[in-house]
Design a protein around this motif. Structure first.
Motif, PDB file in Angstrom:
ATOM      1  N   ALA A  21       0.921  -1.874  -0.122  1.00  0.00           N
ATOM      2  CA  ALA A  21      -0.149  -0.017   0.017  1.00  0.00           C
ATOM      3  C   ALA A  21       0.928   1.370  -0.311  1.00  0.00           C
ATOM      4  N   ALA A  22       1.739   1.503   0.656  1.00  0.00           N
ATOM      5  CA  ALA A  22       3.043   2.412   0.650  1.00  0.00           C
ATOM      6  C   ALA A  22       2.790   2.944  -1.136  1.00  0.00           C
ATOM      7  N   ARG A  23       3.092   1.535  -1.999  1.00  0.00           N
ATOM      8  CA  ARG A  23       4.191   2.691  -2.991  1.00  0.00           C
ATOM      9  C   ARG A  23       3.059   3.011  -3.531  1.00  0.00           C
ATOM     10  N   GLN A  24       1.364   3.240  -3.539  1.00  0.00           N
ATOM     11  CA  GLN A  24       0.762   4.576  -3.748  1.00  0.00           C
ATOM     12  C   GLN A  24       0.511   5.803  -2.975  1.00  0.00           C
ATOM     13  N   VAL A  25       1.855   5.896  -1.982  1.00  0.00           N
ATOM     14  CA  VAL A  25       1.225   7.176  -1.269  1.00  0.00           C
ATOM     15  C   VAL A  25       2.946   7.366  -1.705  1.00  0.00           C
ATOM     16  N   ILE A  26       3.335   6.853  -1.445  1.00  0.00           N
ATOM     17  CA  ILE A  26       5.355   7.722  -1.876  1.00  0.00           C
ATOM     18  C   ILE A  26       4.983   8.232  -3.500  1.00  0.00           C
ATOM     19  N   ASP A  27       5.527   9.471  -3.396  1.00  0.00           N
ATOM     20  CA  ASP A  27       5.896  10.275  -4.089  1.00  0.00           C
ATOM     21  C   ASP A  27       6.721   9.329  -5.385  1.00  0.00           C
ATOM     22  N   PRO A  28       5.968   9.126  -6.833  1.00  0.00           N
ATOM     23  CA  PRO A  28       5.770   7.886  -7.619  1.00  0.00           C
ATOM     24  C   PRO A  28       7.487   8.090  -8.027  1.00  0.00           C
ATOM     25  N   ILE A  29       8.240   9.529  -7.860  1.00  0.00           N
ATOM     26  CA  ILE A  29       9.637  10.044  -8.463  1.00  0.00           C
ATOM     27  C   ILE A  29      10.904   9.506  -7.255  1.00  0.00           C
ATOM     28  N   PHE A  30      10.405   8.925  -6.341  1.00  0.00           N
ATOM     29  CA  PHE A  30      10.930   8.095  -5.587  1.00  0.00           C
ATOM     30  C   PHE A  30      10.909   6.583  -5.775  1.00  0.00           C
ATOM     31  N   LEU A  31      10.163   5.673  -6.655  1.00  0.00           N
ATOM     32  CA  LEU A  31       9.845   4.860  -6.704  1.00  0.00           C
ATOM     33  C   LEU A  31      10.337   4.034  -8.075  1.00  0.00           C
ATOM     34  N   ASP A  32      10.861   2.780  -8.493  1.00  0.00           N
ATOM     35  CA  ASP A  32      11.283   2.266 -10.064  1.00  0.00           C
ATOM     36  C   ASP A  32      12.595   2.836 -10.311  1.00  0.00           C
ATOM     37  N   ALA A  86      19.095   7.992  -7.963  1.00  0.00           N
ATOM     38  CA  ALA A  86      18.490   8.634  -9.169  1.00  0.00           C
ATOM     39  C   ALA A  86      17.606   9.094  -8.897  1.00  0.00           C
ATOM     40  N   ASN A  87      17.354   9.947  -7.565  1.00  0.00           N
ATOM     41  CA  ASN A  87      15.677  10.651  -7.410  1.00  0.00           C
ATOM     42  C   ASN A  87      16.109  12.537  -6.473  1.00  0.00           C
ATOM     43  N   PRO A  88      15.704  13.548  -6.720  1.00  0.00           N
ATOM     44  CA  PRO A  88      15.822  14.281  -6.189  1.00  0.00           C
ATOM     45  C   PRO A  88      16.763  14.657  -5.014  1.00  0.00           C
ATOM     46  N   VAL A  89      16.899  14.172  -3.707  1.00  0.00           N
ATOM     47  CA  VAL A  89      17.285  14.031  -2.426  1.00  0.00           C
ATOM     48  C   VAL A  89      18.710  13.067  -2.831  1.00  0.00           C
ATOM     49  N   ARG A  90      18.742  12.335  -3.878  1.00  0.00           N
ATOM     50  CA  ARG A  90      20.191  11.372  -4.020  1.00  0.00           C
ATOM     51  C   ARG A  90      20.292   9.968  -2.808  1.00  0.00           C
ATOM     52  N   SER A  91      18.941   9.595  -2.305  1.00  0.00           N
ATOM     53  CA  SER A  91      19.072   8.002  -1.343  1.00  0.00           C
ATOM     54  C   SER A  91      17.988   7.854  -1.644  1.00  0.00           C
ATOM     55  N   GLN A 140      17.882  15.665   4.197  1.00  0.00           N
ATOM     56  CA  GLN A 140      17.220  15.845   3.277  1.00  0.00           C
ATOM     57  C   GLN A 140      15.772  15.352   2.760  1.00  0.00           C
ATOM     58  N   ALA A 141      15.820  14.556   3.043  1.00  0.00           N
ATOM     59  CA  ALA A 141      13.903  13.067   2.537  1.00  0.00           C
ATOM     60  C   ALA A 141      13.383  13.894   3.249  1.00  0.00           C
ATOM     61  N   LEU A 142      13.409  14.478   4.998  1.00  0.00           N
ATOM     62  CA  LEU A 142      12.491  14.869   5.691  1.00  0.00           C
ATOM     63  C   LEU A 142      12.422  15.718   5.463  1.00  0.00           C
ATOM     64  N   ALA A 143      12.976  16.838   4.984  1.00  0.00           N
ATOM     65  CA  ALA A 143      12.697  18.194   4.472  1.00  0.00           C
ATOM     66  C   ALA A 143      12.340  18.439   2.922  1.00  0.00           C
ATOM     67  N   TRP A 144      12.286  17.106   2.096  1.00  0.00           N
ATOM     68  CA  TRP A 144      11.425  17.062   0.955  1.00  0.00           C
ATOM     69  C   TRP A 144       9.945  17.001   1.192  1.00  0.00           C
ATOM     70  N   SER A 145      10.253  16.269   1.903  1.00  0.00           N
ATOM     71  CA  SER A 145       8.588  15.449   2.003  1.00  0.00           C
ATOM     72  C   SER A 145       7.999  16.368   2.903  1.00  0.00           C
ATOM     73  N   GLY A 146       8.138  16.411   3.792  1.00  0.00           N
ATOM     74  CA  GLY A 146       7.604  17.985   4.308  1.00  0.00           C
ATOM     75  C   GLY A 146       6.718  19.071   3.999  1.00  0.00           C
ATOM     76  N   ARG A 190      18.964  22.618   4.449  1.00  0.00           N
ATOM     77  CA  ARG A 190      18.965  24.123   4.406  1.00  0.00           C
ATOM     78  C   ARG A 190      17.949  24.350   3.090  1.00  0.00           C
ATOM     79  N   ALA A 191      18.423  24.170   2.438  1.00  0.00           N
ATOM     80  CA  ALA A 191      18.488  24.660   1.016  1.00  0.00           C
ATOM     81  C   ALA A 191      16.959  24.381   0.757  1.00  0.00           C
ATOM     82  N   LEU A 192      16.687  23.331   1.339  1.00  0.00           N
ATOM     83  CA  LEU A 192      15.270  22.487   1.301  1.00  0.00           C
ATOM     84  C   LEU A 192      13.998  23.096   1.778  1.00  0.00           C
ATOM     85  N   GLY A 193      14.694  24.001   3.692  1.00  0.00           N
ATOM     86  CA  GLY A 193      13.570  24.697   3.711  1.00  0.00           C
ATOM     87  C   GLY A 193      13.563  24.264   5.006  1.00  0.00           C
ATOM     88  N   ALA A 194      14.033  23.308   5.546  1.00  0.00           N
ATOM     89  CA  ALA A 194      14.198  22.969   6.675  1.00  0.00           C
ATOM     90  C   ALA A 194      15.638  23.664   7.985  1.00  0.00           C
TER      91      ALA A 194
END
Length: 326
Positions: free
Chosen positions: A13-24, A48-53, A84-90, A114-118
């Protein structure tokens, strides 16, 4: 018998919640690595995603739940990638994110947080000291504390990688997983053991940060007084008991590797795969380098879990000269 905290239905079910940019994320056989390693090697490229992990798979679940519940603020401790990931998702869900990190963490990771606004608070100590400070902030401000690996969302988010592995690779014999707090290892391990039980789940840690490996071997929590490794992303001293319980159910082995092997793995990934990775992401390659006979003739998957590396430090470790080409 000990029951795991992870649930395969929730992971699906998590796959439906996660932004597809981080999947596959890309998954491919890297033949250029194989002559030097002596086995078939497939790479799961979680950079290969915006937060590189891989961390955003878990923070997407956390942030989604918080937003649904009307929460507006959250705090975490991070060696760099979780922050970084929490800053992006938040940021995408209007959350006020505070990240506590060691001032000795890689500058590139801190700058990106910092750049991601946290809001970033630095402590004069290691990750476990940052964990204590984040818990204090959460209690004082009455906000949600996100604890990597303890919060099941971080494990089940990472576990979606396992679904992709099992669905993508026709057959493989072993998966090599970087072991730090345990979210990646328990998540992927749970899915692999549930859906492809014949696959060997091998966790890899640096000799200089062995707490979770020692805990797995002794089947009880073992802490260390310090860490000494360039692999900052897995440099914890104090394993979480509930996470160890989950790990004991899915890991077939946990191995420790030398710093020289980690650096050699980074150089091989650069020279043969064109990948700039942080030390934690090279642990799988390091494990093969240290025990070629174990993996000879087998099909091994390694998860390249992060590429947020300080450029100056990377050049010091890897150097400009290419490694020997076979």
């Amino acid at each position: 018998m000990q029951e795991t905290r992870l649930d395969t239905a929730r992971i699906r079910a998590a796959r439906q919640v996660i932004d597809p940019i981080f999947l596959d994320t890309p998954m491919y056989r890297c033949e250029a690595l194989e002559p030097d390693l002596g086995c078939t090697v497939s790479i799961k490229l979680e950079t290969a995603n915006p937060v590189r992990s891989f961390k955003a798979r878990g923070t997407e679940l956390v942030a989604s739940l918080l937003a649904d519940n009307g929460s507006r603020a959250v705090v975490c401790a991070s060696a760099g990638n979780l922050g970084q990931a929490l800053a992006w998702s938040g940021r995408g869900r209007g959350l006020d994110v505070t990240v506590v990190a060691s001032r000795f963490a890689p500058v590139a990771k801190l700058d990106r947080i910092r750049a991601l606004g946290a809001r970033l608070e630095l402590v004069d100590g290691d990750f476990d000291l940052a964990r204590e400070r984040a818990a204090t902030i959460a209690r004082h401000d009455g906000i949600r504390l996100v604890e990597d690996s303890l919060d099941i969302e971080t494990c089940e988010g990472a576990a979606t990688i396992g679904l992709e592995l099992v669905d993508t690779v026709p057959s493989f014999d072993a998966v090599l997983i970087a072991l730090g707090g345990g979210a990646l290892a328990t998540g992927v391990g749970h899915v692999v053991k549930s859906l492809a039980p014949g696959v060997e789940v091998i966790c890899v840690q640096p000799l200089g940060a062995p707490a979770m490996t020692h805990s797995w071997r002794r089947r009880r929590v073992v802490t260390t007084d310090s860490t000494d490794t360039i692999a900052d992303g897995v440099a914890g001293r104090c394993p979480i008991p509930a996470v160890l319980d989950d790990l004991l159910l899915v890991a077939d082995d946990a191995v420790l590797v030398r710093e020289t092997s980690i650096i050699a793995g980074m150089r091989m990934l650069l020279d043969h795969a064109g990948l700039v990775v942080e030390p934690s992401a090279a642990l799988g390659i390091a494990a093969i380098l240290e025990d070629r006979d174990r993996f000879a003739g087998r099909h091994v998957v390694t998860i390249v879990c992060g590429s947020n590396v300080d450029v100056d430090a990377y050049h010091r470790w890897v150097g400009a000269a290419p490694i020997h080409r076979s």
